[in-house]
Design an enzyme around this catalytic site. Sequence first.
Site, PDB file in Angstrom:
ATOM      1  N   SER A 132       0.834  -1.201   0.000  1.00  0.00           N
ATOM      2  CA  SER A 132       0.000   0.000   0.000  1.00  0.00           C
ATOM      3  C   SER A 132       0.875   1.260   0.000  1.00  0.00           C
ATOM      4  O   SER A 132       1.706   1.427  -0.879  1.00  0.00           O
ATOM      5  CB  SER A 132      -0.962  -0.046   1.191  1.00  0.00           C
ATOM      6  OG  SER A 132      -2.008   0.876   1.023  1.00  0.00           O
ATOM      7  N   ASP A 186      -5.564  -3.591  -2.515  1.00  0.00           N
ATOM      8  CA  ASP A 186      -4.563  -3.294  -1.499  1.00  0.00           C
ATOM      9  C   ASP A 186      -3.984  -4.557  -0.861  1.00  0.00           C
ATOM     10  O   ASP A 186      -4.720  -5.407  -0.350  1.00  0.00           O
ATOM     11  CB  ASP A 186      -5.223  -2.424  -0.421  1.00  0.00           C
ATOM     12  CG  ASP A 186      -4.234  -1.738   0.500  1.00  0.00           C
ATOM     13  OD1 ASP A 186      -3.247  -2.383   0.904  1.00  0.00           O
ATOM     14  OD2 ASP A 186      -4.447  -0.550   0.814  1.00  0.00           O
TER      15      ASP A 186
END
Length: 299
Positions: free
Chosen positions: A41, A155
């Site tokens: 991320s 993510d």
Amino acid sequence: MEKCKAALVLAGGGARGIAHIGAIEELYAAGYEITAVAGTSMGALVGGMFASGHLALFKEWLCGLDSRRVFELVDLVWSAEGLVKGDRVMDALRGLVPDRPIERLPLPFAAVAADVVTGDEVVLDSGSLYEAIRASISIPSVFRPVRRDGMILVDGAAVNPMPLDRVRRTEGDCLVGVDVSARYGDEPARRACESFNHYQMLHSASEIMQQRITRLMCELHRPDLLVELPTDSYGTFEFYRAAEIIEAGRRATRAALDRVASSQTRRRPSAPERSRSPFGEEALSPADPASVLESALRS
């Protein structure tokens, strides 16, 4: 403390991930050489900028963002897959640092994403740098996912928030993890008095899940140095506080280095060496998976 080559792992955490910049700067100030980086991320974004050799330029750009500019980078879209298209921020980054194949970066780099089709972890260590970053930062329901080779990538925090097992290692290096979504800093009694709306309740549940995964990963792949920033130190979308967050990363890294130096000082001369790492007592031998699972179930 001896100089050390470090394999660096950067966790996700939204705007808190800006603290990774301060952590990197503090590690270099302490004399460490970073030989490889992996991230999830926001950790993938900062790690990718660092691996490309343009961290200073990226830092300058971040520190120039105010709340209005941050809002302007959000391209809202009415889509069942996510509220933010994500093209505007990626175009801004490409205008700052040109895209290039990960294989041609000055440092080995890997970004982690999750495939919602299979539930598998996907390690992106080749191909377009920005495609890898875009997949890894795709917060479910916020950013639209990335479709690639039959996969739908979101993510990586869903599967590996701090990918200690995905960074390229070299003989004699130190494993350094920077967790910017660590356990809450506030007292439980204070948090118990807070009012949680629908979004905050879902977000807090997600953060707790990621903390548990990270804790388990730290048991399986124990870092020689672990830098921690509490998850409630800064909001996920407070990118306009970049300078402040970078300084928080520096402080957290100095504190972690001081803890290791202190543990070295307290170590008895007769104690057996558990690792050749210059980080001393923090450097632990690989954990037995069975004992790790037993420990996790008890906690």
